[in-house]
Design a protein around this motif. Structure first.
Motif, PDB file in Angstrom:
ATOM      1  N   VAL A 175     -17.058  17.020  32.335  1.00 32.59           N
ATOM      2  CA  VAL A 175     -18.005  17.729  33.200  1.00 32.59           C
ATOM      3  C   VAL A 175     -18.950  16.707  33.814  1.00 32.59           C
ATOM      4  O   VAL A 175     -19.011  15.560  33.374  1.00 32.59           O
ATOM      5  CB  VAL A 175     -18.817  18.783  32.417  1.00 32.59           C
ATOM      6  N   THR A 176     -19.707  17.116  34.826  1.00 29.18           N
ATOM      7  CA  THR A 176     -20.692  16.224  35.424  1.00 29.18           C
ATOM      8  C   THR A 176     -21.919  16.124  34.511  1.00 29.18           C
ATOM      9  O   THR A 176     -22.119  16.968  33.629  1.00 29.18           O
ATOM     10  CB  THR A 176     -21.138  16.753  36.792  1.00 29.18           C
ATOM     11  N   PRO A 177     -22.759  15.110  34.717  1.00 28.41           N
ATOM     12  CA  PRO A 177     -23.976  15.016  33.906  1.00 28.41           C
ATOM     13  C   PRO A 177     -24.859  16.259  33.983  1.00 28.41           C
ATOM     14  O   PRO A 177     -25.385  16.718  32.963  1.00 28.41           O
ATOM     15  CB  PRO A 177     -24.688  13.787  34.483  1.00 28.41           C
ATOM     16  N   SER A 178     -25.028  16.815  35.179  1.00 30.90           N
ATOM     17  CA  SER A 178     -25.871  18.006  35.313  1.00 30.90           C
ATOM     18  C   SER A 178     -25.244  19.208  34.615  1.00 30.90           C
ATOM     19  O   SER A 178     -25.944  20.018  33.995  1.00 30.90           O
ATOM     20  CB  SER A 178     -26.115  18.324  36.797  1.00 30.90           C
ATOM     21  N   GLN A 179     -23.923  19.341  34.679  1.00 31.63           N
ATOM     22  CA  GLN A 179     -23.248  20.434  33.966  1.00 31.63           C
ATOM     23  C   GLN A 179     -23.363  20.263  32.465  1.00 31.63           C
ATOM     24  O   GLN A 179     -23.561  21.229  31.730  1.00 31.63           O
ATOM     25  CB  GLN A 179     -21.778  20.489  34.392  1.00 31.63           C
ATOM     26  N   TRP A 180     -23.247  19.026  32.009  1.00 27.65           N
ATOM     27  CA  TRP A 180     -23.348  18.769  30.567  1.00 27.65           C
ATOM     28  C   TRP A 180     -24.739  19.102  30.070  1.00 27.65           C
ATOM     29  O   TRP A 180     -24.914  19.719  29.018  1.00 27.65           O
ATOM     30  CB  TRP A 180     -23.007  17.309  30.287  1.00 27.65           C
ATOM     31  N   ARG A 181     -25.770  18.698  30.835  1.00 29.66           N
ATOM     32  CA  ARG A 181     -27.152  18.982  30.455  1.00 29.66           C
ATOM     33  C   ARG A 181     -27.405  20.490  30.449  1.00 29.66           C
ATOM     34  O   ARG A 181     -28.022  21.028  29.526  1.00 29.66           O
ATOM     35  CB  ARG A 181     -28.109  18.273  31.411  1.00 29.66           C
ATOM     36  N   ALA A 182     -26.915  21.192  31.459  1.00 24.96           N
ATOM     37  CA  ALA A 182     -27.108  22.638  31.530  1.00 24.96           C
ATOM     38  C   ALA A 182     -26.378  23.349  30.395  1.00 24.96           C
ATOM     39  O   ALA A 182     -26.852  24.361  29.870  1.00 24.96           O
ATOM     40  CB  ALA A 182     -26.618  23.160  32.879  1.00 24.96           C
ATOM     41  N   LYS A 183     -25.228  22.812  30.000  1.00 26.26           N
ATOM     42  CA  LYS A 183     -24.436  23.410  28.926  1.00 26.26           C
ATOM     43  C   LYS A 183     -25.196  23.430  27.609  1.00 26.26           C
ATOM     44  O   LYS A 183     -24.957  24.283  26.746  1.00 26.26           O
ATOM     45  CB  LYS A 183     -23.126  22.647  28.774  1.00 26.26           C
ATOM     46  N   LEU A 184     -26.130  22.517  27.455  1.00 28.82           N
ATOM     47  CA  LEU A 184     -26.933  22.484  26.235  1.00 28.82           C
ATOM     48  C   LEU A 184     -27.836  23.714  26.135  1.00 28.82           C
ATOM     49  O   LEU A 184     -28.308  24.056  25.054  1.00 28.82           O
ATOM     50  CB  LEU A 184     -27.797  21.216  26.190  1.00 28.82           C
ATOM     51  N   GLY A 185     -28.091  24.340  27.289  1.00 33.97           N
ATOM     52  CA  GLY A 185     -28.923  25.534  27.279  1.00 33.97           C
ATOM     53  C   GLY A 185     -30.403  25.231  27.235  1.00 33.97           C
ATOM     54  O   GLY A 185     -31.213  26.123  27.003  1.00 33.97           O
ATOM     55  N   ARG A 186     -30.765  23.936  27.479  1.00 33.16           N
ATOM     56  CA  ARG A 186     -32.181  23.595  27.368  1.00 33.16           C
ATOM     57  C   ARG A 186     -32.705  22.938  28.642  1.00 33.16           C
ATOM     58  O   ARG A 186     -33.904  22.700  28.757  1.00 33.16           O
ATOM     59  CB  ARG A 186     -32.409  22.637  26.186  1.00 33.16           C
ATOM     60  N   GLU A 187     -31.820  22.601  29.558  1.00 34.04           N
ATOM     61  CA  GLU A 187     -32.206  22.027  30.846  1.00 34.04           C
ATOM     62  C   GLU A 187     -33.207  20.883  30.707  1.00 34.04           C
ATOM     63  O   GLU A 187     -34.326  20.925  31.205  1.00 34.04           O
ATOM     64  CB  GLU A 187     -32.793  23.121  31.753  1.00 34.04           C
ATOM     65  N   ALA A 188     -32.780  19.843  29.998  1.00 34.78           N
ATOM     66  CA  ALA A 188     -33.553  18.604  29.855  1.00 34.78           C
ATOM     67  C   ALA A 188     -34.827  18.787  29.048  1.00 34.78           C
ATOM     68  O   ALA A 188     -35.717  17.959  29.086  1.00 34.78           O
ATOM     69  CB  ALA A 188     -33.899  18.023  31.220  1.00 34.78           C
ATOM     70  N   ASP A 189     -34.952  19.900  28.302  1.00 33.07           N
ATOM     71  CA  ASP A 189     -36.140  20.130  27.488  1.00 33.07           C
ATOM     72  C   ASP A 189     -35.733  20.201  26.027  1.00 33.07           C
ATOM     73  O   ASP A 189     -36.259  20.975  25.247  1.00 33.07           O
ATOM     74  CB  ASP A 189     -36.813  21.430  27.905  1.00 33.07           C
ATOM     75  N   THR A 190     -34.782  19.360  25.667  1.00 29.72           N
ATOM     76  CA  THR A 190     -34.125  19.425  24.372  1.00 29.72           C
ATOM     77  C   THR A 190     -35.081  19.442  23.208  1.00 29.72           C
ATOM     78  O   THR A 190     -34.930  20.214  22.265  1.00 29.72           O
ATOM     79  CB  THR A 190     -33.190  18.203  24.204  1.00 29.72           C
ATOM     80  N   CYS A 191     -36.077  18.595  23.244  1.00 29.39           N
ATOM     81  CA  CYS A 191     -36.888  18.351  22.060  1.00 29.39           C
ATOM     82  C   CYS A 191     -38.285  18.960  22.157  1.00 29.39           C
ATOM     83  O   CYS A 191     -39.133  18.688  21.323  1.00 29.39           O
ATOM     84  CB  CYS A 191     -37.030  16.838  21.831  1.00 29.39           C
TER      85      CYS A 191
END
Length: 259
Positions: free
Chosen positions: A238-254
């Protein structure tokens, strides 16, 4: 480390021997013209809980520095954290008591380079020799194959910004031709391992920081974000943006976590 002649030698001792204790991550000491960076990076793919590893490594490096250099030197430190800033930073401020930089490209303590020449109080040269011999014979976490050694070197090289095959081969104690031959015997080549290491590094930054994809591409050594995207698709599907979105946190992981 307490019996090393200087802070530089002590921190190098830790970095050189860390692989004897555990695999999966690498400790390093880097220097530029003004600063020194004593840090830790995970090179093993798909390790869960990156933000927790980041926190623990930062506190470990901070504690080691404070014990060796003296607690009075802590004010010269800055702690870099390769994770996003949590909602409640009071625990971090209380625990470290120094300047903190979240969303950094690495997990490390930063201090003036001149401090590396500071002598270690109470160091015993003769005792150091005895301890070194014991470490060499008794303390070992297991064999590290060449590909793993290369991943370790490349992970730090990406932070340093110099990851040429010739330079890496020299750091591994061999010529570029020998490195290529041995890698081919293992079924891989240098570029493949470099690309995998870049993508793993990018994945960690995507998961644990709020950095933009363009910034992450630059950090892992790509001149154009599209190059990162193509490599990431080959590696992760997947693309980086798709991978990040797949986490369900949209770059707000922590954001919700602290000590």
């Amino acid at each position: 480390m307490r019996n090393s002649p200087t802070l530089r030698v002590a921190l190098q001792d830790f970095a050189i021997n860390q692989h004897r204790n555990a695999h999966g991550g690498v400790t390093y000491l880097l220097e530029d013209k003004m600063h020194a960076f004593f840090g830790y990076a995970v090179y093993q793919p798909n390790v869960p809980g990156q933000y927790l590893i980041c926190d623990g490594a930062a506190m470990g490096a901070f504690t080691i520095f404070s014990e060796l250099a003296g607690t009075g030197q802590a004010s010269a430190l800055e702690v870099l954290l390769a994770r996003s800033e949590p909602r409640d930073v009071s625990h971090y401020r209380h625990s470290f008591g120094v300047k903190l930089a979240f969303n950094a490209d690495q997990t490390a303590v930063v201090f003036p380079r001149r401090m590396l020449d500071q002598p270690i109080a109470g160091a015993d040269v003769r005792r150091r020799i005895v301890i070194e011999k014991r470490i060499q014979t008794l303390w070992h976490a297991g064999y590290i194959d060449l590909v793993t050694q290369l991943r370790r070197e490349l992970r730090v090289a990406l932070i340093r910004g110099n990851f040429s095959a010739t330079t890496i081969a020299e750091q591994l104690g061999m010529s570029r031709r020998t490195l290529d031959r041995r890698l081919n015997a293992s079924g891989v080549n240098f570029q493949e391992v470099l690309d995998e290491t870049r993508c793993e590094y990018a994945q960690q930054l995507l998961e644990c920081t709020r950095m933009t994809i363009a910034n992450i591409a630059t950090i892992v050594g790509y001149a154009d974000p599209s190059i990162l995207t193509r490599g990431f698709v080959r590696w992760a599907g997947v693309t980086p943006s798709q991978w990040r979105a797949k986490l369900g946190r949209e770059a707000d992981t922590c954001a919700g976590f602290a000590f």
